[in-house]
Structure formats: structure tokens, C-alpha cells
Design an enzyme around this catalytic site. Sequence first.
Site, PDB file in Angstrom:
ATOM      1  NE  ARG A  59     -20.150-101.117 125.683  1.00  0.00           N
ATOM      2  CZ  ARG A  59     -21.407-100.675 125.577  1.00  0.00           C
ATOM      3  NH1 ARG A  59     -21.695 -99.680 124.770  1.00  0.00           N
ATOM      4  NH2 ARG A  59     -22.378-101.242 126.273  1.00  0.00           N
ATOM      5  CE1 TYR A 112       2.233-103.437 112.573  1.00  0.00           C
ATOM      6  CE2 TYR A 112      -0.153-103.580 112.376  1.00  0.00           C
ATOM      7  CZ  TYR A 112       1.024-103.939 113.003  1.00  0.00           C
ATOM      8  OH  TYR A 112       0.990-104.796 114.063  1.00  0.00           O
ATOM      9  CG  ASP A 185      -0.174 -95.616 110.946  1.00  0.00           C
ATOM     10  OD1 ASP A 185       0.450 -95.088 111.888  1.00  0.00           O
ATOM     11  OD2 ASP A 185      -0.470 -96.826 110.923  1.00  0.00           O
ATOM     12  CE  LYS A 210       3.522-100.975 117.490  1.00  0.00           C
ATOM     13  NZ  LYS A 210       2.943-100.822 116.182  1.00  0.00           N
TER      14      LYS A 210
HETATM   15  C1  LIG Z   1       1.846-101.376 115.426  1.00  0.00           C
HETATM   16  C2  LIG Z   1       1.292-100.557 114.324  1.00  0.00           C
HETATM   17  C3  LIG Z   1      -0.084-100.551 114.043  1.00  0.00           C
HETATM   18  C4  LIG Z   1      -1.067-101.422 114.773  1.00  0.00           C
HETATM   19  O1  LIG Z   1      -1.236-101.027 116.095  1.00  0.00           O
HETATM   20  P1  LIG Z   1      -1.570-102.034 117.303  1.00  0.00           P
HETATM   21  O2  LIG Z   1      -1.523-101.139 118.485  1.00  0.00           O
HETATM   22  O3  LIG Z   1      -0.551-103.122 117.302  1.00  0.00           O
HETATM   23  O4  LIG Z   1      -2.937-102.561 117.035  1.00  0.00           O
HETATM   24  C5  LIG Z   1      -0.528 -99.709 113.031  1.00  0.00           C
HETATM   25  N1  LIG Z   1       0.322 -98.944 112.335  1.00  0.00           N
HETATM   26  C6  LIG Z   1       1.659 -98.937 112.562  1.00  0.00           C
HETATM   27  C7  LIG Z   1       2.548 -98.072 111.748  1.00  0.00           C
HETATM   28  C8  LIG Z   1       2.180 -99.748 113.561  1.00  0.00           C
HETATM   29  O5  LIG Z   1       3.504 -99.750 113.778  1.00  0.00           O
END
Ligand SMILES: *Cc1c(COP(=O)(O)O)cnc(C)c1O
Length: 391
Positions: A59, A112, A185, A210
Site C-alpha cells: 500500500r 464529469y 481534469d 479512458k
Molecule cells: C471517467 C471520468 C472521471 C472519473 O474517473 P473513473 O476512473 O471512472 O473514476 C473523471 N473525469 C472525467 C473527465 C472522466 O471522463
Amino acid sequence: MTDHTSGAHSAARGIESLAVHAGQAFDPTTGAVIPPVHFSTTYAQDGIGGLRGGYEYGRSGNPTRTALETQLAALEGGRHGISFASGLAAEDALLRSVLTPGDEVLLGDDVYGGTYRLIARVLGPWGVKLRVVDMSDLGAVAAALEERPARILWVETPSNPLLRITDIAGLAALGHAVGALVVVDNTFASPALQRPLSLGADVVVHSTTKYLGGHSDVVGGALVLDDDTVAEGARFLQFAAGAVSGPLDAWLTTRGIKTLPLRMQRHSESAQAIAEHLEGSGRVARVYYPGLASHPGHELAARQMTRFGGIVSLALEDAASARRFAESTRLFQLAESLGGVESLVNYPDAMTHASVRGTALAVPEEVVRLSVGIESVDDLLADVDGALAKL
Ligand SMILES: *Cc1c(COP(=O)(O)O)cnc(C)c1O
């Protein structure tokens, strides 16, 4: 004999080279070119406290995770990369390490949905406050900050699913003037197309699920930043709250990242072709893609991004047409998420953005979002045409 042992990373400069080599030095004991996946949860000590590589327990640290964190930091051009079990886990660690009760987050009005939910419904009851503003309108941001400063400014650019573009450098200047931490983000653009830290942002957040992972087979998240104190706080929560990425997840993500620049090039080229085709078809009410001259953020996107990305959204005549379109494509599979090699279609109102229905973040119900994959672009265009013909 040439000494190759110092690692290819030291000779890597361009983002394509960094994607392949940063943190990916060959295994010193066997020469294996691909670093092994380290599953061990614990590490033998040479006498009490005698750690061989600084690793103690899975961890607190793991070499496969370190490899990913090094690669992520190199790609974003930041000093610290910190990886997590998901994008939301990364966001949670950042927010909880920076905010104290009473602090306010100024959030883009089309971030998001899960980010909004995390701040409003998880951190809200602990005293964190939230305001929502259109971040692509810097005048509106300045007015909001004048009314009351915020501890964090949080933006997505391009945004999801309407692909609005925010001026990162302009936002950073506004945020820094009031002592706020400016968080971008960067999931939609990825570091292959946009590097927010170089534009003045303080922290980059990723859902590596993604484009970075890129193959729809691993969930993960990350923070990349320069500031030592903020990094220390987030790393402490990674350890103390424990939402770490597992070794195999970290390894799959590093493997995906090696082809990120190549994939982003193809995603962007095909998305541009599809966006132009849809716009020229006369069959859709509106196409949202920053690569189109008709997009209000086109010039700004051309300045702060190297390409326009792989997401195209379109507005049809009404909700029924949007639903029918989303259920009619064949190559574009109907599914949540985005950024994989395979094309996906999503109906935000009832799928990815269902949790923000009825809020300031609601998505118009005639909008469909396409995540353009790396298949043959002619097949993708034919698939879109086939779905339009069924309306
Ligand atoms: C999918 C997504 C998230 C969240 O991420 P997870 O891996 O699903 O927890 C945050 N920001 C954006 C722009 C996303 O597309």
C-alpha cells in the site's frame, strides 16, 4: 561496449519517446526489456529497516506503480505523479488533502457528473461548499471570485459532453490572484494533446481509465503536479486512505500509455473527419467538435492543444431522435465510458450524465456523444450514415 544500463529514459525528450521509456527501464537482474509486474505485498529487509529499494509494503509503495507514476509525471511535465485505483479516488485524495471544512470549490458547470457528485454528496456533508460556473467564460469566473474567493478552481477542457474550451492560462491567472489551487481534469485531451501544467495549472487530474489506459480494460486515476506540499498531502492520503492502483492495473496502464501519442493522432483525425461529415450532412441540428471552425472555442483550442481529440457530440432534432441514433449504430457500440480503441456511442442524459439530471450540469436531451475509436474511418463514417438513415 556502449553502456545501456543508465536507461533509455535519459535520452527520451519528445512525448512519443517519453511514453515508451519513462519509468520503463529494463529489469537489472534479468535484462528483461519489459519491467516485470511486482505482485509481492511485502519486501525482505536487510536487518530491521534495511530496505533495498525503499519498498516496504504494497500500500505504501510498489515498483510497478512507481513505473506508472514516473511515466505519468514525465508525460505531463510535472515533478510528482501519484496513481490511484480510479479517477474518482484520485480526485477524492486531492480534494480531501487540500480542503478543510468551510472551503469552497468553484466547479465548471459541465464537469464529469461523478466529480460533481463527489463534491456535493460525499464532501458536502463534511462541510465542503460548492459553486458552479461556466469556466469557458472568464468574465463569469472573475465575477464569481470577486463575490467570494474559492480554495479550488476545477475545470475540464474540452468538457464533457459539449466540448467547451476553457483558456487554462487565463483561468490560472484568475485563480492565482485569489490564492486558489487551479485543477484541470485532462482526461479528454490527455497529455499527448494538452499539457495544463505548462499553461499555469497547479494540478492535473486523470481518469486513466479512458485514453491513457486506452483499451477499456483497466480502471485507474492519477494526479500530476509540481508543488511539493500539495503532492505530499495527496501521497499521504494515497497511503493512509489506501485507494492505490493494484500492480496489474498499473502495468496495464503503462502498456497502454506507450501508444498514447499514436492513438491520439488517429482518434483526432477520425473525429475530425466524422465531425466535418456530420456538419456537412445537413441531417443534424448541431455538431460539437473543437476542430470545426464553427466551434466557439476553435481558435483557443488550436492554441492550447496540439490536436482536437477523439470525442464528437451531436445534437439531433429531439430526444427521441437522439435515442434512436444511439441505438442504431453498429460499429459504435452503445456503452458508457470513452477513450478506448473501439468506438462507443453514449446517450448522456440517461447514461453517463443521469446523475446530474435536473441540476446545473444537466446535458440537453437531444445530445449524443461519440467516442471515436481507431477503426477504419470509412467504416465509421458508413456506420454514422446508417444510423442517420434510420431517423
Ligand atoms: C471517467 C471520468 C472521471 C472519473 O474517473 P473513473 O476512473 O471512472 O473514476 C473523471 N473525469 C472525467 C473527465 C472522466 O471522463
